[in-house]
Design an enzyme around this catalytic site. Sequence first.
Site, PDB file in Angstrom:
ATOM      1  N   CYS A 361       0.480  -3.048   2.185  1.00  0.00           N
ATOM      2  CA  CYS A 361       0.886  -1.709   1.719  1.00  0.00           C
ATOM      3  C   CYS A 361       1.675  -1.716   0.410  1.00  0.00           C
ATOM      4  CB  CYS A 361       1.673  -0.951   2.767  1.00  0.00           C
ATOM      5  SG  CYS A 361       1.505  -1.535   4.439  1.00  0.00           S
ATOM      6  N   ARG A 390       2.186 -13.821   8.936  1.00  0.00           N
ATOM      7  CA  ARG A 390       3.286 -13.480   9.835  1.00  0.00           C
ATOM      8  C   ARG A 390       3.683 -14.728  10.611  1.00  0.00           C
ATOM      9  NH1 ARG A 390       1.352  -7.788  11.405  1.00  0.00           N
ATOM     10  NH2 ARG A 390       0.819  -7.035   9.314  1.00  0.00           N
ATOM     11  N   GLN A 408      -6.808  -8.572   6.860  1.00  0.00           N
ATOM     12  CA  GLN A 408      -7.043  -7.226   7.389  1.00  0.00           C
ATOM     13  C   GLN A 408      -8.128  -6.543   6.585  1.00  0.00           C
ATOM     14  OE1 GLN A 408      -2.966  -5.846   6.758  1.00  0.00           O
ATOM     15  NE2 GLN A 408      -2.770  -5.579   8.958  1.00  0.00           N
ATOM     16  N   ASP A 410      -8.124  -3.821   5.307  1.00  0.00           N
ATOM     17  CA  ASP A 410      -7.060  -2.845   5.126  1.00  0.00           C
ATOM     18  C   ASP A 410      -7.427  -1.773   4.106  1.00  0.00           C
ATOM     19  OD1 ASP A 410      -4.611  -1.856   5.707  1.00  0.00           O
ATOM     20  OD2 ASP A 410      -3.449  -3.445   4.739  1.00  0.00           O
ATOM     21  N   HIS A 412      -5.410   1.901   2.164  1.00  0.00           N
ATOM     22  CA  HIS A 412      -4.355   2.908   2.138  1.00  0.00           C
ATOM     23  C   HIS A 412      -4.880   4.134   1.448  1.00  0.00           C
ATOM     24  CE1 HIS A 412      -2.203  -0.819   2.959  1.00  0.00           C
ATOM     25  NE2 HIS A 412      -1.534  -0.041   3.770  1.00  0.00           N
ATOM     26  N   LYS A 495       0.298   7.785  15.092  1.00  0.00           N
ATOM     27  CA  LYS A 495      -0.783   6.823  14.880  1.00  0.00           C
ATOM     28  C   LYS A 495      -1.872   6.970  15.934  1.00  0.00           C
ATOM     29  CE  LYS A 495       1.382   3.175  17.562  1.00  0.00           C
ATOM     30  NZ  LYS A 495       1.698   1.798  17.721  1.00  0.00           N
ATOM     31  N   HIS A 541      -2.426   4.488   6.617  1.00  0.00           N
ATOM     32  CA  HIS A 541      -2.815   3.077   6.708  1.00  0.00           C
ATOM     33  C   HIS A 541      -3.937   3.018   7.734  1.00  0.00           C
ATOM     34  CE1 HIS A 541       1.417   1.786   5.520  1.00  0.00           C
ATOM     35  NE2 HIS A 541       1.643   2.973   6.023  1.00  0.00           N
TER      36      HIS A 541
HETATM   37 ZN   LIG Z   1      -0.380  -0.515   5.350  1.00  0.00          ZN
END
Ligand SMILES: [Zn+2]
Length: 605
Positions: A361, A390, A408, A410, A412, A495, A541
Site C-alpha cells: 500500500c 512478514r 500478493q 494486490d 489499490h 471489509k 485494498h
Molecule cells: Zn493495501
Amino acid sequence: MSYATKMIKVKCDGAVHEFPAQTSAGKVIKKVYGKKSGAVAALVNNEEKDLSYLLSENCDINLIKDDSDEGLYIMRHSCAHLLAQAVTKLFPEAKPTIGPPVKDGFYYDFYMDPINENDLNKIEKLMRKIVKQNIPIQREEHDNETLREMFSNNLFKSEIMDDKIGEDVGSSAYRQGEFVDLCRGPHVESTSKLRWFKLTNTSQAFWRGDSSRETLVRIYGMCYSSKEDLQTRETLLREAAKRDHRKLGKDLQLFHIDEMVGQGLILWTPRGTIVRNELQQFISEHLTRQGYQQIHTPHIGKLDLYKTSGHFPYYQDSQYPPIVKRDTLRRLSDEECSCSDLTNLMSEGDIDGYMLKPMNCPHHIRVYASQPRSYRDLPLRLAEFGTVYRWEQSGEISGMTRVRGFTQDDAHLFVTEDQIEQELLGCIELVKIIFGTLGMENYRVRIGLRDPNSDKYVGSPDKWNKAEDACRNATASLGVEFSEEPGEAAFYGPKIDFVVNDVLGREWQLGTVQVDYNLPERFNLSYTGSDGNKHQPVMIHRAPFGSMERFCGVLIEHFNGMFPTWLSPTQVHILTISEKHKNYARKNCSNPARISNTCRNGHWR
Ligand SMILES: [Zn+2]
Ligand SMILES: [Zn+2]
C-alpha cells in the site's frame, strides 16, 4: 417445613415438573428424557452447568446434547483434561498450562521435555485406560488461598490466577482421580463419556504465544460424540494427507523450500512458475478489462514511509528487522550500541533505515501522490503482483500456506466516496470469476462491520454507514450466502472476506476486499473535485487470490495435483512408437510452447 422436603418447580421439555430441592440437573434430565438423552451437561436458566449441579430454586432446564456444538465443546474440553491426567501420570515433571477445546478437538500445552510418536501412543493408551475406569469428574469450589496452595507447584496456573481471578476471589477446580485442574467447567460426568477421541500430533508452542517465554509441548487430539463421526474425520485426514501440497508440490516439482535460503521462503521451480504465470496472466486479462493499470515497486522502502503508514513501529513483531545504513551501523557499533538501544532509536526516529515491505500500500500511495490528481483521474486502479515479507514465528511456518515472503495479487483503488460501491462490485466480480473458473464453488462471504460499542474507528459514522451499505449491496449482488460480522472491521474501514471450503471441507481465507479511510488521511492524499476544491480519496485494498503462494498451495490440494489443462505444467507429452521417430518428435516439440488456445473452462477456443 424442613429443607429436605422443600419442593421446586423445574420447567423442562415444555412441562413443569416438581422435584425436591437439591436434586441434580442430571437426575431431572434422566427423569424427563430417559436414560439415553445424550446429555453431557445442562442449561440451567440459560447457564451451562454440570449434570451434577444441584438445583435449589425453581428453574428452567434444557439439555446440552453430545452432538450439539456446545456439547462437543464440553466433551473436547473434558478430553483435554483427560489428556492432562494421562500426561502428568506418565511424566510427573510435566506442568499443564492451558488446554482449550478447538474445532474438531482439543489441545493441551505442557511445560515438559519434547515427546515423540512413541510417547504419544503411550499417552493415548493410558487415556483409554482411564476412560474404561469410568472415573467421576467432580467440581470443587475453593477460596483463593486454597487454590493458590493447590497449584503452588505450577507457576503457569499461578499466573493464570493472577490474571483471571486476582487476589481475593475463589474459583472452581475439577478433579478426576489424582488429577485436578483449575477450571470453570462444565465437564462431562465421568471419563467413560469420552470414548471417541484420538491424539493426532504434537508441536511446539510458547507460553502465552510469546516467543520470549517458555517453550511448551502442545499435544493435539480430536474428539467426537460417535464412532462414525470420528471415523469420518480420520478418513478425511488420511485423504488430506495424500493431497498435502507439501508432499504433492515436491513430487510434482512445483516448488522448493531450501534451508540454505531460509525458512518460509518459497523457491518457485520452472514447473511451478508455469502455474503461477498462467494464474497471473489469467487475472491480468481481467485487470485490463476492468481498467486497472499495472505498476512495479521495489521490495524495500524507507522506515519513514512505514512510520507515516503506521506499519512501523506498531506491527514490528510481524516484520523482518529494519535494514540500517552502513555508515549508521558503523557509528552505532563505535558507540557500542546494543540491539535494544537500536530498536528504541529506530522507533523514536533517531536513526533511519529501510524495511522489507510488509505491504504494498505505501508504495502505491506514493505513485498516486506522484502527481496532482483530479476527479477525472478517479477511480485510479493500481495493480501489482507485489512481494511482501512478514516475520511468521518459525513454529507457524508451513509449506506454501504460511510463509515469510509472498506475492500478493494486490491492487489499490483510489476512488471518490460515490464510487465505492461500483468499485467494490468490480472487485467482487473478479473474485467470482476466479472461483468460478477454478471450480471453487463452495465459498462463503463475511462482511466485517464496526462494533457499534467501540470508538476505535477512524472516519465519521456517516462515512462508515455509507461504506458498510456499499459492502452489503455489492456482496448481495454475488448471490452467495454472506454473513455480517459486527466488530470484525479493521479500525480503518469495513471489509469483505472470502472463505473457501476445499474438497475436504476445510476452510481457507483467500481473497479480501477492504475499504480504507485511514491511509489517505495519514498520507494527506487529495484530488481536485468538480467544484474546484480539494477532497480526500478513499482507498480500496483488494487481493482476490490473497497470495500467490498460499493460493497455489490450496490449488494443489484442491485439484489433488491434477491441474486443468490450461494450468498444468505439462500440457502435452509426446511418446514415440519407436526410436526411429524420436528425432521427428523432438524437432516438433523442441520448444514446448504452451497450448495458448486452451480455454480456461477446459474446452478449446
Ligand atoms: Zn493495501
Ligand atoms: Zn478446563
